[in-house]
Design an enzyme around this catalytic site. Structure first.
Site, mmCIF file in Angstrom:
data_model
loop_
_atom_site.group_PDB
_atom_site.id
_atom_site.type_symbol
_atom_site.label_atom_id
_atom_site.label_comp_id
_atom_site.label_asym_id
_atom_site.label_seq_id
_atom_site.Cartn_x
_atom_site.Cartn_y
_atom_site.Cartn_z
ATOM 1 N N SER A 21 1.128 -3.142 -9.224
ATOM 2 C CA SER A 21 0.713 -1.917 -9.931
ATOM 3 C C SER A 21 1.943 -1.094 -10.305
ATOM 4 C CB SER A 21 -0.201 -1.090 -9.010
ATOM 5 O OG SER A 21 -0.505 0.176 -9.582
ATOM 6 N N ILE A 23 5.061 1.106 -11.191
ATOM 7 C CA ILE A 23 6.490 0.879 -11.389
ATOM 8 C C ILE A 23 6.871 -0.539 -10.983
ATOM 9 C CG2 ILE A 23 8.742 1.560 -10.445
ATOM 10 C CD1 ILE A 23 7.648 4.492 -10.432
ATOM 11 N N ASP A 42 2.274 -7.653 -2.076
ATOM 12 C CA ASP A 42 1.486 -6.427 -2.219
ATOM 13 C C ASP A 42 0.247 -6.557 -1.330
ATOM 14 O OD1 ASP A 42 1.444 -4.192 -4.835
ATOM 15 O OD2 ASP A 42 -0.313 -4.302 -3.504
ATOM 16 N N TYR A 176 7.459 11.957 3.476
ATOM 17 C CA TYR A 176 7.881 11.253 2.260
ATOM 18 C C TYR A 176 9.330 11.578 1.943
ATOM 19 C CZ TYR A 176 7.360 9.498 -2.594
ATOM 20 O OH TYR A 176 7.468 8.817 -3.784
ATOM 21 N N LYS A 180 12.247 8.850 2.099
ATOM 22 C CA LYS A 180 12.929 8.463 0.859
ATOM 23 C C LYS A 180 14.425 8.787 0.934
ATOM 24 C CE LYS A 180 9.542 6.822 -1.783
ATOM 25 N NZ LYS A 180 9.516 5.400 -2.169
HETATM 26 N N1 LIG Z 1 4.698 7.397 -9.717
HETATM 27 C C1 LIG Z 1 5.614 8.319 -9.465
HETATM 28 O O1 LIG Z 1 5.600 9.398 -10.062
HETATM 29 C C2 LIG Z 1 6.709 8.052 -8.463
HETATM 30 C C3 LIG Z 1 7.744 8.992 -8.339
HETATM 31 C C4 LIG Z 1 8.766 8.767 -7.432
HETATM 32 C C5 LIG Z 1 8.765 7.618 -6.664
HETATM 33 N N2 LIG Z 1 7.749 6.721 -6.803
HETATM 34 C C6 LIG Z 1 7.807 5.520 -5.980
HETATM 35 O O2 LIG Z 1 7.610 4.388 -6.800
HETATM 36 C C7 LIG Z 1 7.108 3.322 -5.984
HETATM 37 C C8 LIG Z 1 5.932 2.661 -6.691
HETATM 38 O O3 LIG Z 1 4.871 3.595 -6.777
HETATM 39 P P1 LIG Z 1 3.881 3.675 -8.032
HETATM 40 O O4 LIG Z 1 3.921 5.058 -8.508
HETATM 41 O O5 LIG Z 1 4.166 2.555 -8.959
HETATM 42 O O6 LIG Z 1 2.479 3.505 -7.299
HETATM 43 P P2 LIG Z 1 1.246 2.508 -7.489
HETATM 44 O O7 LIG Z 1 0.232 2.979 -6.517
HETATM 45 O O8 LIG Z 1 0.844 2.392 -8.922
HETATM 46 O O9 LIG Z 1 1.821 1.111 -7.004
HETATM 47 C C9 LIG Z 1 2.216 0.926 -5.654
HETATM 48 C C10 LIG Z 1 1.921 -0.506 -5.234
HETATM 49 O O10 LIG Z 1 2.400 -0.658 -3.900
HETATM 50 C C11 LIG Z 1 1.398 -1.300 -3.138
HETATM 51 N N3 LIG Z 1 1.514 -0.894 -1.735
HETATM 52 C C12 LIG Z 1 1.394 0.357 -1.227
HETATM 53 N N4 LIG Z 1 1.555 0.331 0.105
HETATM 54 C C13 LIG Z 1 1.780 -0.966 0.446
HETATM 55 C C14 LIG Z 1 2.010 -1.632 1.665
HETATM 56 N N5 LIG Z 1 2.029 -0.959 2.830
HETATM 57 N N6 LIG Z 1 2.199 -2.969 1.636
HETATM 58 C C15 LIG Z 1 2.146 -3.650 0.477
HETATM 59 N N7 LIG Z 1 1.935 -3.080 -0.711
HETATM 60 C C16 LIG Z 1 1.753 -1.747 -0.734
HETATM 61 C C17 LIG Z 1 0.076 -0.863 -3.749
HETATM 62 O O11 LIG Z 1 -0.977 -1.769 -3.434
HETATM 63 C C18 LIG Z 1 0.428 -0.834 -5.230
HETATM 64 O O12 LIG Z 1 0.207 -2.079 -5.851
HETATM 65 C C19 LIG Z 1 6.765 3.947 -4.633
HETATM 66 O O13 LIG Z 1 7.825 3.672 -3.713
HETATM 67 C C20 LIG Z 1 6.720 5.428 -4.921
HETATM 68 O O14 LIG Z 1 7.012 6.218 -3.785
HETATM 69 C C21 LIG Z 1 6.729 6.902 -7.680
#
Ligand SMILES: NC(=O)c1ccc[n+]([C@@H]2O[C@H](COP(=O)([O-])OP(=O)(O)OC[C@H]3O[C@@H](n4cnc5c(N)ncnc54)[C@H](O)[C@@H]3O)[C@@H](O)[C@H]2O)c1
Length: 274
Positions: A21, A23, A42, A176, A180
């Protein structure tokens, strides 16, 4: 110099955690579209099935394994399996969860949430967030080093941190931010240790991206409007916009970059302009 060659990852073995999913999925697409063999790790089994089927139908080399990244033995076994299949050149430790809200809801600046004050922050919430965003990053870097070193051809490890690692964000919660920023310093430490093995370790620190994090909160137009006000470029990012940076850090294009945390946030960490 052949500039196309700089970004070449064809035939290389890659792992992306949280690649079903958001990023992480964009990272998978960037690598696989350029010819890498990508393994998604995942916990979302349905998401893995959906994305592996979709990308395989495009002729891309993508496979998936269902696991929780905090399950250390499962992570080690999945890394072993991926490396046995294609070798291991690139690892994106990207999986993460949104633990919000913090002591303020991000869209209600100035309004505190007494139920989310530090004295009500539970051990369970703390350990879950630190487990996914810090412990699991350590497991991934350790497994990558174990497998990349004996291959003798270097490697690239990229950790997804957050602009919350650069400055505190009252909307997302203290675990968080601590996890991070801990991961960002782990990246620097690992980069220093692994440099002699030509294994480069860097971080990507995103600002607000439209993904499925926090049960899809980022898809809500009201949330997007609130975030847009905090971003000098005036909008949230599409996951497509992570692809160039991901490919840069995964390839020889970044051959002299290690221990760095690259912020990709539309200027948000500079401060709001109005
Ligand atoms: N979206 C934002 O605005 C944003 C901003 C800063 C940082 N991030 C970071 O980007 C990264 C990706 O997040 P995203 O926004 O794409 O979220 P998202 O929810 O769209 O995707 C995250 C994916 O990680 C998987 N996941 C979560 N916990 C898990 C675990 N314990 N074991 C295995 N898989 C797991 C989920 O099933 C999902 O497929 C994260 O580290 C998040 O902290 C996101």
């Amino acid at each position: 110099m052949d500039l196309q060659h700089l970004f070449n990852v064809r035939g290389q073995g890659a792992i992306v955690t949280g690649g079903a999913s958001g990023i992480g999925l964009a990272m998978v697409e960037a690598l696989a579209s350029q010819g890498a063999h990508v393994t998604i790790l995942d916990m979302d089994a349905a998401g893995i099935d959906r994305e592996v089927d979709r990308l395989a139908a495009q002729g891309l080399s993508v496979r998936g394994r269902v696991l929780d990244v905090t399950d250390r033995p499962a992570v080690d076994a999945a890394f072993d399996e991926a490396a046995a299949a294609h070798g291991l050149d690139i690892v994106f430790a990207n999986a993460g969860i949104d633990p919000g809200p913090g002591f303020m809801a991000f869209s209600d600046r100035g309004q505190r949430l007494p139920e989310h004050a530090i004295e009500h922050y539970s051990d369970e919430r703390w350990h879950r967030v630190v487990g996914v965003s810090l412990d699991a990053v350590f497991y991934a870097i350790r497994a990558a080093a174990r497998l990349m070193k004996p291959q003798g051809r270097g490697g690239r490890i990229v950790v997804t941190t957050s602009i919350s690692a650069v400055r505190p964000a009252p909307g997302v919660g203290m675990a968080y931010m601590a996890a991070k920023s801990g991961a960002a310093h782990l990246v620097r430490t690992a980069a220093l240790e692994l440099a002699r093995d030509r294994i480069r370790v860097n971080a990507i620190a995103p600002g607000p991206f439209v993904t499925h994090i926090a049960n899809g909160r980022m898809q809500d137009p009201a949330v997007q409007a609130a975030h847009a006000k905090l971003v000098p470029l005036g909008r949230m990012a599409s996951t497509e916009e992570i692809k160039g940076l991901a490919l840069f850090l995964a390839s020889e294009a970044s051959s002299f970059v290690t221990g760095e945390q690259v912020v990709i946030d539309g200027g948000a960490s500079l401060g709001a302009v109005d």
